[in-house]
Scaffold this motif. Structure first.
Motif, PDB file in Angstrom:
ATOM      1  N   VAL A 117       0.839  -1.205   0.000  1.00 52.55           N
ATOM      2  CA  VAL A 117       0.000   0.000   0.000  1.00 52.55           C
ATOM      3  C   VAL A 117       0.872   1.252   0.000  1.00 52.55           C
ATOM      4  N   GLY A 118       1.910   1.249   0.852  1.00 55.14           N
ATOM      5  CA  GLY A 118       2.803   2.399   0.902  1.00 55.14           C
ATOM      6  C   GLY A 118       3.519   2.634  -0.416  1.00 55.14           C
ATOM      7  N   LEU A 119       3.914   1.555  -1.087  1.00 59.98           N
ATOM      8  CA  LEU A 119       4.588   1.692  -2.370  1.00 59.98           C
ATOM      9  C   LEU A 119       3.656   2.298  -3.412  1.00 59.98           C
ATOM     10  N   GLY A 120       2.401   1.864  -3.404  1.00 59.76           N
ATOM     11  CA  GLY A 120       1.437   2.436  -4.339  1.00 59.76           C
ATOM     12  C   GLY A 120       1.222   3.922  -4.096  1.00 59.76           C
ATOM     13  N   LEU A 121       1.085   4.304  -2.827  1.00 57.85           N
ATOM     14  CA  LEU A 121       0.906   5.721  -2.498  1.00 57.85           C
ATOM     15  C   LEU A 121       2.138   6.537  -2.870  1.00 57.85           C
ATOM     16  N   PHE A 122       3.321   5.959  -2.673  1.00 58.68           N
ATOM     17  CA  PHE A 122       4.556   6.662  -3.015  1.00 58.68           C
ATOM     18  C   PHE A 122       4.634   6.919  -4.514  1.00 58.68           C
ATOM     19  N   VAL A 123       4.340   5.899  -5.317  1.00 61.43           N
ATOM     20  CA  VAL A 123       4.375   6.066  -6.779  1.00 61.43           C
ATOM     21  C   VAL A 123       3.365   7.115  -7.215  1.00 61.43           C
ATOM     22  N   LEU A 124       2.173   7.075  -6.643  1.00 57.77           N
ATOM     23  CA  LEU A 124       1.146   8.060  -6.982  1.00 57.77           C
ATOM     24  C   LEU A 124       1.613   9.468  -6.627  1.00 57.77           C
ATOM     25  N   THR A 125       2.225   9.618  -5.468  1.00 59.45           N
ATOM     26  CA  THR A 125       2.720  10.930  -5.052  1.00 59.45           C
ATOM     27  C   THR A 125       3.802  11.445  -5.983  1.00 59.45           C
ATOM     28  N   GLU A 126       4.738  10.556  -6.377  1.00 58.37           N
ATOM     29  CA  GLU A 126       5.859  10.985  -7.219  1.00 58.37           C
ATOM     30  C   GLU A 126       5.414  11.426  -8.608  1.00 58.37           C
ATOM     31  N   THR A 127       4.268  10.957  -9.066  1.00 62.43           N
ATOM     32  CA  THR A 127       3.768  11.390 -10.376  1.00 62.43           C
ATOM     33  C   THR A 127       3.059  12.732 -10.316  1.00 62.43           C
ATOM     34  N   ARG A 128       2.788  13.231  -9.106  1.00 58.01           N
ATOM     35  CA  ARG A 128       1.986  14.450  -8.973  1.00 58.01           C
ATOM     36  C   ARG A 128       2.751  15.651  -8.437  1.00 58.01           C
ATOM     37  N   VAL A 129       3.881  15.427  -7.755  1.00 56.95           N
ATOM     38  CA  VAL A 129       4.608  16.561  -7.188  1.00 56.95           C
ATOM     39  C   VAL A 129       5.536  17.163  -8.234  1.00 56.95           C
ATOM     40  N   SER A 130       5.844  18.450  -8.083  1.00 66.00           N
ATOM     41  CA  SER A 130       6.671  19.142  -9.079  1.00 66.00           C
ATOM     42  C   SER A 130       8.141  18.765  -8.983  1.00 66.00           C
ATOM     43  N   SER A 131       8.608  18.444  -7.770  1.00 60.58           N
ATOM     44  CA  SER A 131      10.008  18.077  -7.577  1.00 60.58           C
ATOM     45  C   SER A 131      10.069  16.779  -6.781  1.00 60.58           C
TER      46      SER A 131
END
Length: 494
Positions: free
Chosen positions: A252-266
């Motif tokens: 679950v944490g890995l999925g949330l991390f990948v989702l976050t990395e696709t949305r943040v500017s840096s």
């Protein structure tokens, strides 16, 4: 896209400093690799004394080791990225100071839980030292000598691992377990002084740079890695309900991390960087090979004690043959990388590990210590070749603002491999032996478990070899230059 690079135009110690400055920088980086490895291996031998001193159970004193490893594994990528933004020299100095202070506090800890907290802080400092040391190589070493420098750093890490048990045993016998920390602390102080004097200064950092750090991604990754590390260590490979719950939390944490990395500017990790075959292959192979190396450390003592009937006093001596060989092979491996090219040496190293693992799986008990040591030497010497070449391939030719995070990812892949190997390969060994208690198993059953574990190890290295060959082909097709400038994309600022 215009990549922001805070260090690219800065002169390095290798190009502007004297020979003394160049050697001082290499000495600093060598100590930064040696001390974290030493602090990992030197504590294990002290656990019985600590349990007695604090009147604690074995499960409780295990947290002295786990706290250190969890801190490194959870934070090493974030620390590397923060160094890219805020300045690698600054963060290495802060990390070394924290490591030194926490080491001293560990030596004077009044309670077990104070010691565990100090070890966690020591792990945070160690993460900074490990992640940023390799990142500094490209700034302090000319390109034609990077392989040799990587080999030296690998040698120092191996020396720290090999030196820990023997040095720890001597210190504990003469002065008690606190001495293992009180002797290490001055070395940390020496590293700090050398870093201030010899490492090249950071370039100017932009005011916005400090605000571009991906705090959410870093927290998610740390929690995810912490959950995985606990999953493979708490129940020692049994994988009961607690471990399965932690593995689910990891997914679950890995999925949330990948989702976050696709949305943040840096982002902390730019996911498109994994399209680079050298990076993806290098990280994957590092994890697989480290899993195999941990097999020698987990299975070895039981095989020597139960299958070969060796006295405890000799087991440590036989086990030290592996790290000693790796230490002696590191610098020659670096020279070979500089001469033949990293990709060729990666393949040679992996082939050697396959041969050594198969040999370990089939060597008869009748050959005794000699048969075991010969196979172990082949595995560890080949591992030194692979590690030096793989580190060189991954770290050469990347943008300056990516060196810290990529170095952190490389160290993380190794740590995760070690944690996985300790749990999974240990469980395979115990299961294949068919014994209820491996410490009292028959020699034949232990030998069966050893053969199964190293047969699986050989299969894992074959997978890594397939990845290496496939990566080489992809590189040739794309006409990739492994030492060209700016291999990976920048930090995300346009």
């Amino acid at each position: 896209m215009t990549s922001t690079n805070v260090n690219r135009d800065k002169p390095t110690a290798a190009t502007t400093g004297s020979t003394t400055g160049f050697r001082g920088a290499l000495l600093t980086l060598s100590l930064s690799m040696l001390l974290p490895a030493l602090s990992t291996s030197i504590v294990n031998v002290a656990l019985p004394s600590m349990a007695e001193g604090f009147s604690a159970s074995f499960q409780q004193v295990q947290w002295i080791v786990l706290a250190y490893l969890l801190a490194i594994s959870s934070l090493i990528v974030g620390v590397g990225r923060l160094g890219d933004i805020a300045g690698r020299r600054r963060l290495l100095l802060v990390g070394t100071a924290l490591f030194t202070a926490a080491t001293f506090l560990s030596g004077v800890a009044p309670t077990l839980w104070f010691l565990i907290a100090a070890r966690a802080a020591q792990g945070i400092g160690a993460a900074s030292m490990m992640a940023l040391s390799m990142a500094f190589v490209a700034e302090t070493v000319p390109t034609p000598r990077i392989g040799r420098a990587m080999g030296l750093l690998g040698t120092m890490s191996a020396i720290g691992t090999a030196l820990g048990p023997s040095l720890g045993g001597l210190l504990i016998a003469g002065f008690g377990w606190r001495a293992i920390f009180l002797v290490t602390a001055p070395l940390g102080l020496l590293t700090f002084v050398l870093a201030r004097r010899y490492l090249p200064a950071d370039g100017p950092t932009r005011k916005a740079g400090r605000l571009s750090f991906d705090y959410v991604g870093t927290l998610l990754l740390a929690l995810t890695l912490g959950a995985y590390s606990l999953a493979v260590t708490l129940e020692h490979g049994v994988f009961g309900s607690l471990s399965m719950a932690l593995l689910l939390a990891t997914l679950v944490g890995l999925g949330l991390f990948v989702l976050t990395e696709t949305r943040v500017s840096s982002p902390l990790i730019r996911l498109k960087n994994f399209r680079d075959p050298a990076l993806s292959a290098g990280l994957g192979m590092s994890a697989l090979v480290s899993t195999v190396m941990m097999t020698t450390l987990v299975v070895g003592p039981f095989h020597l004690a139960r299958a070969l009937g060796i006295q405890p006093a000799l087991i440590g001596l036989v086990m030290s043959a592996g790290p000693v060989v790796a230490a002696l092979t590191g610098v020659p491996a670096g020279r070979l990388v500089d001469r033949l090219g990293a990709q060729r040496v990666v393949v040679v190293g992996l082939i050697g590990m396959v041969i050594g693992s198969i040999s370990m799986s089939f060597v008869p008990i009748s050959l005794g210590i000699a048969g075991y040591v010969i196979s172990l030497v082949v595995i560890t010497a080949s591992y030194a070749l692979f590690q030096t070449a793989n580190n060189t391939t991954v770290m050469t030719g990347i943008l300056a603002e990516q060196r810290g995070v990529i170095s952190g990812m490389l160290n993380l892949s190794r740590n995760l491999g070690l944690l996985t190997g300790a749990s999974v390969m240990g469980a395979i060994f115990a299961f294949a032996s068919g014994a209820v208690d491996i410490t009292t198993a028959d020699p034949g059953d232990v030998a069966t478990g050893t053969r199964a574990a190293f047969a699986l190890a050989a299969a894992l290295v074959m997978v890594a070899l397939g990845i290496a060959i496939g990566s080489n082909r992809s590189t040739k097709v794309s006409h990739r230059d492994p030492v060209g400038p700016g291999r990976l994309s920048g930090s995300g600022e346009e």
